[in-house]
Write an enzyme that holds these catalytic residues in place. Structure first.
Site, PDB file in Angstrom:
ATOM      1  N   PHE A 139       0.858  -1.181   0.000  1.00  0.00           N
ATOM      2  CA  PHE A 139       0.000   0.000   0.000  1.00  0.00           C
ATOM      3  C   PHE A 139       0.891   1.228   0.000  1.00  0.00           C
ATOM      4  O   PHE A 139       1.701   1.421   0.906  1.00  0.00           O
ATOM      5  CB  PHE A 139      -0.923   0.024   1.223  1.00  0.00           C
ATOM      6  CG  PHE A 139      -1.909   1.155   1.191  1.00  0.00           C
ATOM      7  CD1 PHE A 139      -3.178   0.969   0.668  1.00  0.00           C
ATOM      8  CD2 PHE A 139      -1.565   2.413   1.661  1.00  0.00           C
ATOM      9  CE1 PHE A 139      -4.093   2.013   0.621  1.00  0.00           C
ATOM     10  CE2 PHE A 139      -2.471   3.463   1.628  1.00  0.00           C
ATOM     11  CZ  PHE A 139      -3.736   3.266   1.095  1.00  0.00           C
ATOM     12  N   ASP A 224       9.410   2.483   1.509  1.00  0.00           N
ATOM     13  CA  ASP A 224       8.224   3.224   1.933  1.00  0.00           C
ATOM     14  C   ASP A 224       8.099   3.084   3.448  1.00  0.00           C
ATOM     15  O   ASP A 224       7.630   2.069   3.961  1.00  0.00           O
ATOM     16  CB  ASP A 224       6.979   2.686   1.233  1.00  0.00           C
ATOM     17  CG  ASP A 224       5.741   3.523   1.534  1.00  0.00           C
ATOM     18  OD1 ASP A 224       5.716   4.179   2.594  1.00  0.00           O
ATOM     19  OD2 ASP A 224       4.798   3.516   0.720  1.00  0.00           O
ATOM     20  N   LYS A 253       2.950  10.448   7.976  1.00  0.00           N
ATOM     21  CA  LYS A 253       2.260  10.039   9.197  1.00  0.00           C
ATOM     22  C   LYS A 253       2.903  10.616  10.460  1.00  0.00           C
ATOM     23  O   LYS A 253       2.688  11.762  10.804  1.00  0.00           O
ATOM     24  CB  LYS A 253       2.141   8.512   9.254  1.00  0.00           C
ATOM     25  CG  LYS A 253       1.193   7.943   8.186  1.00  0.00           C
ATOM     26  CD  LYS A 253       0.875   6.494   8.434  1.00  0.00           C
ATOM     27  CE  LYS A 253      -0.032   5.904   7.360  1.00  0.00           C
ATOM     28  NZ  LYS A 253      -1.374   6.466   7.301  1.00  0.00           N
TER      29      LYS A 253
END
Length: 414
Positions: A139, A224, A253
């Protein structure tokens, strides 16, 4: 007021999501939050064991981050862009200092997806090759380029055609990756631990193997770290578990300290050479703005000074021990418990069972959610500032929710 706000959300934002929230008993409106707790407008308190999908490493409204943002707000909240922002420059230098060796340059955006978009463009510009290899269950975001690297038909099909030249290989499979590499491959993107894929920890040596293969073939490795970065897995970065230094690393985040949105693509100096001849090759009006940079600088300071990666490692082990004990008592419901640090997943025998447990925990005042790419897995990603008492509170709610789910299933089966 509570019902009015929910009705407005359902009417004007996302009716489908409103229905899902109603099913899980979360058709409430949030009011305020502090530390690991959130309150709704009806006064109910929730222990946040979702942590905004791994973004709230410092919990809600960490005082040092809030104060840093307030100071910057009184000084200059947004950059004029034709002058240099001091907080943004200092944040870039700090990221160059704390990320793996060789990562010296930074592009700032506002989210993880934007960081991935920057990585895609940099990889293509540097290598001159369009191909990118991603992994099953990976993702990387839902903007068009990032979505092209997120191989889930439910997300991809309505937006096709997507970015060409993308290959998908099994996560953790070095042989499959080696076979997929060809003369058109410019980059390989991989999560050190798959988050939305169901908290999947790769086999030992996988990240080192990806690094060796990409270096051998002249291909860029993109790590990532949007969800794993800044202490979540028990190391400052997920790649630190195998001592790997990628060519590009995406962050977001937790970088904003739970107060401001910010994304970053950190990379090797030579990969950023495109900016020398074309300074506006890639840009973002609000990317790395002074408010976000101030929040990120404070967040990094807190993470390092309070040794939050070490805390995540210790409390993650304690949480996993408790969850594995619950698995032993409910083997027909729970298929697996896995994770690294405070990035933990519980895989259920069926996605509907997981949904019932999520609803049961919410009823008992603990927030969780399932993985977007694997709904059979309920993920637990609480703030890294929690204590053992918070883990005990979550485990008690989990146990009660499992018992309630078991009774409900027995009733359905007669």
């Amino acid at each position: 007021m509570d019902l009015d706000a929910f009705a407005l959300f359902e009417r004007h934002i996302n009716p489908g999501l409103a229905g899902l929230l109603r099913f899980t008993g979360l058709d409430r409106v949030e009011s305020h939050a502090e530390g690991p707790y959130v309150w709704d407008t009806q006064g109910k308190r929730y222990l946040d064991f979702l942590g905004l999908y791994g973004a709230l490493n410092l919990g809600h409204r960490h005082p040092r981050v809030v104060e840093a943002v307030k100071r910057q707000l009184d000084r200059m909240p947004m950059s004029v862009r034709v002058l240099v922002s001091e907080p943004t420059a200092r944040l870039a230098a700090k990221l160059a200092e704390i990320t793996p060796e060789g990562l010296e340059m930074v592009f700032f955006g506002n989210s993880g997806a934007e960081a991935v978009e920057a990585a895609i463009k940099l990889a293509r510009a540097y290598t001159g090759k369009p191909g990118i290899i991603t992994t099953q269950g990976g993702f990387h975001g839902k903007t068009l380029g990032a979505l092209s690297l997120t191989p889930k038909p439910e997300y991809q099909d309505p937006a096709r055609p997507l970015l060409p030249g993308v290959k998908v290989v099994p996560y953790g499979d070095l042989k499959a990756l080696e076979e997929a590499l060809d003369e058109d491959t410019g980059a390989v993107i991989v999560e050190p631990v798959q988050g939305e894929g169901g908290i999947r920890v790769p086999p030992e040596g996988y990240l080192r193997g990806v690094r060796e293969l990409t270096r051998e073939k002249g291909v860029l490795m993109i790590a990532d770290e949007v969800q794993t970065g800044l202490g979540r897995t028990g190391r400052l970065f997920g790649v630190d578990w195998e001592g790997v230094s990628p060519d590009l690393m995406t962050l977001a985040k937790a970088l904003g300290g739970g107060v401001m949105p910010i994304g970053a693509c950190v990379g090797r100096r030579e990969v950023f050479e495109v900016f020398k001849g074309n300074p506006l090759f890639h840009s973002s009006t609000f990317g790395g703005n002074p408010l976000a940079a101030a929040a990120a600088l404070a967040a990094i300071e807190v993470t390092l000074e309070e040794r939050l990666p070490e805390r995540a490692l210790e409390l993650g082990a304690y949480l996993m021990e408790g969850l594995k004990a619950l698995k032993g008592r409910h083997p027909h419901l729970i298929a697996d418990v896995r994770g690294r640090g405070l990035m933990v997943g519980v895989e259920f025998a069926d996605a509907d069972i997981g949904a019932l447990v999520v609803a049961g925990m919410a009823e008992r005042g603990v927030l969780t959610a399932f993985g977007l790419n694997n709904p059979k897995v309920v993920r637990l990603e609480p703030p890294l500032i929690i204590g053992k008492e918070h883990v005990d509170e979550a485990l008690a709610a989990f146990s009660e929710a499992l018992l309630a789910t078991e009774k409900a299933l027995e009733g359905l089966l007669g």
